[in-house]
Design an enzyme around this catalytic site. Structure first.
Site, PDB file in Angstrom:
ATOM      1  N   VAL A   1       0.830  -1.208   0.000  1.00  0.00           N
ATOM      2  CA  VAL A   1       0.000   0.000   0.000  1.00  0.00           C
ATOM      3  C   VAL A   1       0.864   1.257   0.000  1.00  0.00           C
ATOM      4  O   VAL A   1       0.632   2.204  -0.760  1.00  0.00           O
ATOM      5  CB  VAL A   1      -0.954   0.002   1.219  1.00  0.00           C
ATOM      6  CG1 VAL A   1      -1.844   1.242   1.194  1.00  0.00           C
ATOM      7  CG2 VAL A   1      -1.804  -1.262   1.240  1.00  0.00           C
ATOM      8  N   ASP A   2       1.875   1.268   0.837  1.00  0.00           N
ATOM      9  CA  ASP A   2       2.753   2.419   0.971  1.00  0.00           C
ATOM     10  C   ASP A   2       3.469   2.723  -0.349  1.00  0.00           C
ATOM     11  O   ASP A   2       3.512   3.865  -0.811  1.00  0.00           O
ATOM     12  CB  ASP A   2       3.766   2.143   2.096  1.00  0.00           C
ATOM     13  CG  ASP A   2       4.718   3.297   2.319  1.00  0.00           C
ATOM     14  OD1 ASP A   2       4.317   4.445   2.099  1.00  0.00           O
ATOM     15  OD2 ASP A   2       5.863   3.047   2.708  1.00  0.00           O
ATOM     16  N   ASP A   3       4.035   1.711  -0.975  1.00  0.00           N
ATOM     17  CA  ASP A   3       4.788   1.931  -2.204  1.00  0.00           C
ATOM     18  C   ASP A   3       3.894   2.234  -3.393  1.00  0.00           C
ATOM     19  O   ASP A   3       4.324   2.877  -4.352  1.00  0.00           O
ATOM     20  CB  ASP A   3       5.686   0.732  -2.488  1.00  0.00           C
ATOM     21  CG  ASP A   3       6.867   0.707  -1.542  1.00  0.00           C
ATOM     22  OD1 ASP A   3       7.841   1.418  -1.792  1.00  0.00           O
ATOM     23  OD2 ASP A   3       6.798  -0.016  -0.536  1.00  0.00           O
TER      24      ASP A   3
ATOM     25  N   ASN B   1       2.892   8.536   3.925  1.00  0.00           N
ATOM     26  CA  ASN B   1       3.093   8.614   2.483  1.00  0.00           C
ATOM     27  C   ASN B   1       1.772   8.664   1.740  1.00  0.00           C
ATOM     28  O   ASN B   1       1.633   9.364   0.731  1.00  0.00           O
ATOM     29  CB  ASN B   1       3.899   7.397   1.994  1.00  0.00           C
ATOM     30  CG  ASN B   1       5.393   7.652   1.994  1.00  0.00           C
ATOM     31  OD1 ASN B   1       5.845   8.793   1.925  1.00  0.00           O
ATOM     32  ND2 ASN B   1       6.167   6.592   2.071  1.00  0.00           N
TER      33      ASN B   1
END
Length: 255
Positions: free
Chosen positions: A124-126, A198
């Site tokens: 999810v973050d990337d 992020n």
């Protein structure tokens, strides 16, 4: 155990599933395989495998694109466009299946993977990082699948408390951390501040983008407000934020 049961492999974090299941099979059968380049005391096959990045997926290449832009490279630069095209080609297809769908079956994939090759456990973050980098270099990219699909997937992965896990929806079974397990310190995927930061950053960039449609902007605003409230509530008395992946990085992103 089936997925609706109180304890099954999908109540574990993605990294715990990816470790426990294959290790259980391996330990049961105890297979032995020869290395493809033969047996010798100086065999460096594993080192060569690690150093060869030709078959690895690594979404942070999008961060290199941002670095080039920050250094004054124009968006039309050939090298920059090659990087972005490479990242686009690594977006996980709409109809791909993965562990995250067990508890989120109606959501369509538009995600990216941090791991070298892992359509089963997109990050999810990337995925948020790819949105940031594409939109920063070209605001009109919000209408392209590489951004639009990633945006819809991230919105659908937001947890009930406003945060986001790294790989799964609402995977916060903290009682599992009582089980001794030496892999990232726990068996579940808790919602910590370093992942939402992020994501909220990416949502904020989209909210202020003139090419985003009004209805989507409303959804983005609601999700960003919930995420911001989650981050604020997680600030420790000393002023820092705890990060599942790195405390200092978590503080920097939050600020």
């Amino acid at each position: 155990m089936p997925s609706p049961s109180p304890f099954n492999i999908y109540t574990l974090s993605s990294w715990a599933r990816s470790t426990i299941v294959p290790f259980s099979i391996i330990f049961h059968h105890r297979p032995v395989f020869a290395l493809p380049n033969g047996r010798s005391a100086n065999n460096n096959f594993l080192d060569e495998l690690w150093c060869d990045a030709s078959s690895k997926h690594y979404t942070h290449l999008a961060g290199w694109a941002a670095a080039l832009c920050d250094a004054g490279i124009f968006p039309s630069n050939e090298l920059l466009q090659r990087i972005l095209q490479w990242v686009k080609g690594r977006q996980i297809p709409d109809k791909s299946i993965g562990d995250w769908q067990i508890n989120n079956s109606d959501l369509i994939s538009g995600s990216h993977s941090f791991q070298y090759t892992s359509n089963w456990n997109p990050d999810v973050d990337d995925t948020a990082v790819t949105i940031l980098k594409f939109v920063e270099q070209d605001p009109k990219s919000v209408g392209q699948r590489c951004v639009a699909g990633a945006t819809q997937w991230i919105l659908g992965m937001q947890n009930c408390d406003g945060g986001w896990g790294a790989f799964d929806l609402n995977n916060n079974h903290l009682y599992l951390n009582k089980v001794p397990f030496d892999d990232l310190g726990g068996l579940c995927d808790p919602y910590t501040a370093d992942v939402p930061e992020n994501i909220v950053d990416a949502l904020g960039l989209l909210i202020h983008n003139e090419y985003v449609e009004a209805e989507l902007r409303k959804r983005l605003t609601v999700a960003a407000e919930r995420g911001t409230n989650f981050i604020a509530a997680g600030q420790e008395p000393m002023g820092a934020w705890y990060g599942r992946w790195a405390r200092i990085i978590s503080m920097a992103h939050a600020m």
